[in-house]
Design an enzyme around this catalytic site. Structure first.
Site, PDB file in Angstrom:
ATOM      1  N   TYR A   1      -0.776   0.107  10.590  1.00  0.00           N
ATOM      2  CA  TYR A   1      -0.993  -0.545   9.293  1.00  0.00           C
ATOM      3  C   TYR A   1       0.131  -0.165   8.321  1.00  0.00           C
ATOM      4  CZ  TYR A   1      -3.450  -1.150   4.710  1.00  0.00           C
ATOM      5  OH  TYR A   1      -3.808  -1.481   3.427  1.00  0.00           O
TER       6      TYR A   1
ATOM      7  N   SER B   1       0.829  -1.208   0.000  1.00  0.00           N
ATOM      8  CA  SER B   1       0.000   0.000   0.000  1.00  0.00           C
ATOM      9  C   SER B   1       0.858   1.251   0.000  1.00  0.00           C
ATOM     10  CB  SER B   1      -0.894   0.011   1.234  1.00  0.00           C
ATOM     11  OG  SER B   1      -1.559   1.246   1.341  1.00  0.00           O
TER      12      SER B   1
HETATM   13  N1  LIG Z   1      -9.003  -0.881  -0.139  1.00  0.00           N
HETATM   14  C1  LIG Z   1      -7.974  -0.058  -0.194  1.00  0.00           C
HETATM   15  O1  LIG Z   1      -8.149   1.165  -0.267  1.00  0.00           O
HETATM   16  C2  LIG Z   1      -6.578  -0.609  -0.224  1.00  0.00           C
HETATM   17  C3  LIG Z   1      -5.535   0.292  -0.483  1.00  0.00           C
HETATM   18  C4  LIG Z   1      -4.243  -0.186  -0.533  1.00  0.00           C
HETATM   19  C5  LIG Z   1      -4.001  -1.529  -0.316  1.00  0.00           C
HETATM   20  N2  LIG Z   1      -5.029  -2.378  -0.045  1.00  0.00           N
HETATM   21  C6  LIG Z   1      -4.686  -3.783   0.196  1.00  0.00           C
HETATM   22  O2  LIG Z   1      -5.357  -4.607  -0.736  1.00  0.00           O
HETATM   23  C7  LIG Z   1      -5.498  -5.907  -0.188  1.00  0.00           C
HETATM   24  C8  LIG Z   1      -6.930  -6.373  -0.407  1.00  0.00           C
HETATM   25  O3  LIG Z   1      -7.782  -5.592   0.386  1.00  0.00           O
HETATM   26  P1  LIG Z   1      -9.285  -5.186   0.042  1.00  0.00           P
HETATM   27  O4  LIG Z   1      -9.310  -3.728  -0.092  1.00  0.00           O
HETATM   28  O5  LIG Z   1      -9.809  -5.999  -1.051  1.00  0.00           O
HETATM   29  O6  LIG Z   1     -10.026  -5.455   1.426  1.00  0.00           O
HETATM   30  P2  LIG Z   1     -10.528  -6.777   2.161  1.00  0.00           P
HETATM   31  O7  LIG Z   1     -11.740  -7.262   1.477  1.00  0.00           O
HETATM   32  O8  LIG Z   1     -10.637  -6.409   3.584  1.00  0.00           O
HETATM   33  O9  LIG Z   1      -9.372  -7.820   1.926  1.00  0.00           O
HETATM   34  C9  LIG Z   1      -8.514  -8.300   2.896  1.00  0.00           C
HETATM   35  C10 LIG Z   1      -8.487  -9.795   2.762  1.00  0.00           C
HETATM   36  O10 LIG Z   1      -7.490 -10.355   3.590  1.00  0.00           O
HETATM   37  C11 LIG Z   1      -7.989 -11.539   4.129  1.00  0.00           C
HETATM   38  N3  LIG Z   1      -7.324 -11.893   5.368  1.00  0.00           N
HETATM   39  C12 LIG Z   1      -7.090 -11.102   6.428  1.00  0.00           C
HETATM   40  N4  LIG Z   1      -6.468 -11.809   7.378  1.00  0.00           N
HETATM   41  C13 LIG Z   1      -6.328 -13.061   6.901  1.00  0.00           C
HETATM   42  C14 LIG Z   1      -5.773 -14.256   7.433  1.00  0.00           C
HETATM   43  N5  LIG Z   1      -5.250 -14.284   8.638  1.00  0.00           N
HETATM   44  N6  LIG Z   1      -5.792 -15.367   6.683  1.00  0.00           N
HETATM   45  C15 LIG Z   1      -6.344 -15.351   5.462  1.00  0.00           C
HETATM   46  N7  LIG Z   1      -6.889 -14.247   4.904  1.00  0.00           N
HETATM   47  C16 LIG Z   1      -6.881 -13.122   5.625  1.00  0.00           C
HETATM   48  C17 LIG Z   1      -9.440 -11.248   4.407  1.00  0.00           C
HETATM   49  O11 LIG Z   1     -10.144 -12.462   4.517  1.00  0.00           O
HETATM   50  P3  LIG Z   1     -11.707 -12.527   4.870  1.00  0.00           P
HETATM   51  O12 LIG Z   1     -12.403 -12.189   3.609  1.00  0.00           O
HETATM   52  O13 LIG Z   1     -11.912 -13.925   5.308  1.00  0.00           O
HETATM   53  O14 LIG Z   1     -11.952 -11.527   5.946  1.00  0.00           O
HETATM   54  C18 LIG Z   1      -9.811 -10.424   3.191  1.00  0.00           C
HETATM   55  O15 LIG Z   1     -10.315 -11.231   2.150  1.00  0.00           O
HETATM   56  C19 LIG Z   1      -5.103  -5.795   1.270  1.00  0.00           C
HETATM   57  O16 LIG Z   1      -3.795  -6.260   1.425  1.00  0.00           O
HETATM   58  C20 LIG Z   1      -5.165  -4.306   1.525  1.00  0.00           C
HETATM   59  O17 LIG Z   1      -4.299  -3.933   2.571  1.00  0.00           O
HETATM   60  C21 LIG Z   1      -6.305  -1.945  -0.013  1.00  0.00           C
END
Ligand SMILES: NC(=O)c1ccc[n+]([C@@H]2O[C@H](COP(=O)([O-])OP(=O)(O)OC[C@H]3O[C@@H](n4cnc5c(N)ncnc54)[C@H](OP(=O)(O)O)[C@@H]3O)[C@@H](O)[C@H]2O)c1
Ligand SMILES: Cc1cc2nc3c(=O)[nH]c(=O)nc-3n(C[C@H](O)[C@H](O)[C@H](O)COP(=O)(O)OP(=O)(O)OC[C@H]3O[C@@H](n4cnc5c(N)ncnc54)[C@H](O)[C@@H]3O)c2cc1C
Lengths: 245, 438
Positions: free
Chosen positions: A150, A137
């Site tokens: 984070y 990120s």
């Molecule tokens: N949204 C943003 O603005 C943004 C910006 C920059 C980077 N990111 C990064 O993009 C990635 C995807 O995020 P997203 O935005 O799509 O949000 P998200 O839906 O909250 O995705 C996070 C995922 O990580 C999984 N996870 C967390 N802990 C875990 C564990 N212990 N074992 C297995 N899976 C686990 C969650 O599983 P569950 O579905 O089971 O909860 C979820 O599917 C993340 O790394 C996030 O930090 C997001």
């Protein structure tokens, strides 16, 4: 030549599912690794129906690092491409008060994804091919008061990915670092995000797909973020420390 | 957030929620009246309610497909265009489709949409095996054709519950091409004769020039279509019958200034279009996208009507009153000289269902930019429709009054009564249902 399977770690996330669809559309079989496979059974079927590729489901918990090797052993075949979308935003205020909460954020964004990709890297290296994609990120580019727990974990993950890339260059294994700005997903649901700086999960997926095909090292999904972060990185610390951004 | 339908009139500040799962839907329903929204292609205010508008596009998964029978099970937020891009290459096409592929399955079911084959195949309901609907109490029930709640829901405009999933039957096709036959018709009578003479055609629709006065009143281009068989394709397409040239989509970048839609300009455009069409009379192969969805190539075309938006008038007239009713309307439109950019005439087959729009006869649809003169003209068209025993399509309506609705459609009172008796009126309401006292 058969088209390489793509492993999505965190396959229930909005970004992970979008990435799965994008690669499936290009004919790649998909391996979805999630905590609770039954929660993504319908998504798996949807991917199969729309794109006519096979989708397999795999249970794993990234925080159970002792189980990583055993989990990777169940993947058959070993994927050609692995995308790690695992992450946890957490709550900054809670992380400041509660050590357990902070630990969970740090482990979910750094320790767990890094160890997992590290283990995969060894297997890819042994095979002599593969691509690893880590979703980190922009929050990792400079610590800010509002989300430095984070952010620092993402920072560690970004550094880990760059080291891995360095180590594996010339060994047939490529590493892609993704540094998205804001993305409209479950993680940011309900937040008031600036439209021009916010990408859709589909745009992230498209950018990742292209980066893998072109063997790019690092990308911000929306190019404007490179500029924004360059500015933020260059603000002198004595000014930065008094800013609220 | 400010919401409108496709016509960009009227607007209202609406609380929009995008639920991810059934529990989130249940929680939203517990909060007072709500309305489902698909892809917002209804022209007026059918899919919005200030208090709670539920964006159903999060439910967008295809769940099952039987390659033997062509039955697709999918969630209500799946977009029609995705169904086509997924299944046409395997030899399947929707049985019923509206004039845009940017609609959701839920929206097609709720409006019980009709296509160019209504005279032969009926409306959307003709291809539905079952639907699953969430009622006011949050319980989900599977409803089948023949059941009363099914019958109210198809055409019920979201006012009987939230459609979650459906099983629909696709039709087998041998190619992605349509054999189109163009028949120029000098006036309304000729157009209607062409429809009756070609009742056996799979698809039929007419583009009608609403601005040309007598003796060419109702001058039209009647367009017939059949799915082309594989052996009808020229050699160049025969090897890949489902591959059609990709159309370049253009986007309308901004609201057009009002003068673009002034009467003289549209008159000239209509005359040109007719002249072109007359020269192209005869039969040729057209790809499915250009045939069924000509407007989809112009993304955001609803902006060409300018900032004030536009409304579409669509009525259906019973067969025996169609000729008189249509000529009365066309005369009125031609003398008013109001801009009707698109006017479509179509023969309907028998009507079905308790609250669906189509009835055996003819349907006329045309657009008007929103201004005082065209709103007055629309009131006159309403009256002509009612005088001829016709009714109006709720998926297009943005402005009629509850009195007009009742006068045109005696079924409305029964629909409203059913909603009260079954406790649906306090759970499901749209801006339109409140305007029309449904
Ligand atoms: N949204 C943003 O603005 C943004 C910006 C920059 C980077 N990111 C990064 O993009 C990635 C995807 O995020 P997203 O935005 O799509 O949000 P998200 O839906 O909250 O995705 C996070 C995922 O990580 C999984 N996870 C967390 N802990 C875990 C564990 N212990 N074992 C297995 N899976 C686990 C969650 O599983 P569950 O579905 O089971 O909860 C979820 O599917 C993340 O790394 C996030 O930090 C997001
Ligand atoms: C260019 C164009 C051409 C068209 N051509 C035709 C045509 O040829 N024939 C025809 O019949 N129609 C036609 N239409 C109208 C269109 O097909 C209907 O308005 C359709 O309902 C739009 O679907 P949507 O997903 O956009 O739904 P929306 O416009 O968002 O909603 C329409 C109605 O469906 C309800 N609804 C949506 N989803 C659900 C759900 N999951 N559960 C319960 N209710 C729901 C809403 O409450 C609302 O009452 C056309 C529209 C356009 C813009």
């Amino acid at each position: 030549m058969t088209i390489a399977p793509v492993l999505i770690l965190g396959g229930r996330s909005d970004i992970g599912r979008a990435v799965a669809h994008r690669f499936a559309r290009a004919g790649h079989p998909i391996q979805l690794a999630v905590r609770n496979p039954e929660t993504v059974a319908a998504d798996a079927r949807d991917i199969e129906l729309r794109h006519g590729v096979g989708v397999s489901l795999h249970a794993f918990d990234a925080l159970e690092t002792a189980g990583h090797a055993a989990f990777l052993d169940t993947l058959d075949p070993l994927p050609g491409i692995a995308v790690c979308a695992v992450g946890l935003l957490g709550d900054q205020a809670e992380s400041e008060r509660d050590m357990a909460a902070a630990t969970r954020v740090m482990r979910s964004n750094f320790e767990a994804p890094a160890l997992l990709l590290g283990e995969l890297a060894n297997r890819f290296e042994a095979r002599g091919s593969g691509t690893l994609v880590g979703i980190s990120s922009v929050a990792g580019e400079r610590g800010r008061a509002t989300n430095y727990v984070y952010g620092s974990a993402k920072s560690g993950f970004t550094a880990f990915l760059s080291g891995l890339r360095n180590r594996l260059a010339g060994k047939g294994v490529h590493v892609v670092t993704v540094l998205p700005g804001f993305v409209r997903t479950r993680m940011t649901e309900g937040m008031d995000l600036p439209a021009r700086l916010t990408a859709t999960p589909e745009a992230v997926a498209e950018a990742i797909f292209r980066a893998v095909k072109k063997r790019r090292d690092s990308l911000h999904v929306l190019p404007v973020w490179a500029l924004v972060m360059a500015v933020i990185r260059n603000i002198p610390e004595r000014v930065f420390k008094r800013m609220r951004i | 957030m400010m919401l409108s339908g496709w016509g960009r009139y009227p607007w209202a500040a609406c609380h929009v929620i995008r639920p991810r799962d059934e529990d989130a839907l249940r929680a939203a329903l517990a909060d007072g009246p709500a309305i489902a929204r698909g892809n917002g292609r209804a022209y007026g205010d059918s899919a919005m309610h200030p208090r709670s508008t539920l964006d159903m596009r999060g439910f967008e998964r295809m769940l099952d497909f039987d390659p033997g029978s062509g039955v697709l099970v999918a969630e209500a937020g799946v977009i029609l265009g995705d169904i086509i891009s997924t299944f046409l290459p395997r030899g399947w096409f929707p049985l019923v489709t509206p004039g845009t592929k940017f609609v959701t399955l839920g929206g097609m079911l709720a409006a019980d949409v009709h296509g160019k084959n209504h005279h032969r195949d009926g409306s959307m309901r003709a291809c539905v095996d079952w639907i699953e609907v969430m009622g006011p109490d949050g319980c989900v029930e599977r409803l089948r054709p023949g059941e009363e709640r099914f019958d109210w829901t198809l055409g019920g405009m979201g006012l009987t519950g939230l459609i979650l999933r459906a099983a629909i039957r696709l039709q087998r096709v041998e190619s992605g091409w349509i054999r189109q036959t163009l028949i120029p018709a000098a006036d309304l009578d000729a157009a209607m004769e062409a429809f009756e003479a070609h009742a056996g055609a799979r698809y039929s629709v007419a583009w009608i020039d609403c601005l040309s006065p007598a003796p060419a009143l109702g001058r039209s281009l009647v367009m017939l279509g059949e799915h082309a068989a594989r052996d009808e394709l020229p050699q160049t397409h025969g090897g890949a019958p489902f591959v059609v040239p990709r159309r370049r989509a253009l986007r309308v970048p901004m609201d057009a200034p009002a003068f673009l839609l002034s009467g003289p300009l549209i008159r000239a455009f209509n005359a040109l279009h007719h002249a072109r069409g007359s020269r192209a009379a005869g039969t040729r192969l057209v790809d499915w996208d250009s045939y069924f969805y000509p407007l989809d190539a112009l993304l955001g075309w609803n902006r060409i009507y300018g900032r004030r938006g536009f409304v579409q008038f669509q009525c259906a007239l019973p067969l025996d009153a169609s000729r008189d009713g249509l000529s009365a309307m066309l005369r009125r439109i031609a003398t008013a000289g109001q801009g009707a950019f698109l006017a479509v005439l179509k023969r309907f087959g028998p009507g079905e269902g308790r609250f669906s729009f189509p009835m055996e006869g003819y349907t006329l649809a045309l657009d008007f930019p929103v201004n005082r003169r065209s709103l007055a003209l629309l009131d006159e068209l309403d009256r002509i429709t009612i005088d001829h025993g016709g009714r109006f399509y709720l998926a297009k309506d943005a402005r009629m009054s509850a009195t007009t609705m009742r006068a045109a459609d005696p079924r409305a009172e029964g629909f409203a009564a059913m909603r009260r008796e079954q406790g649906l009126h306090s759970a499901f309401a749209s801006a339109q249902s409140e305007r029309l006292a449904l």
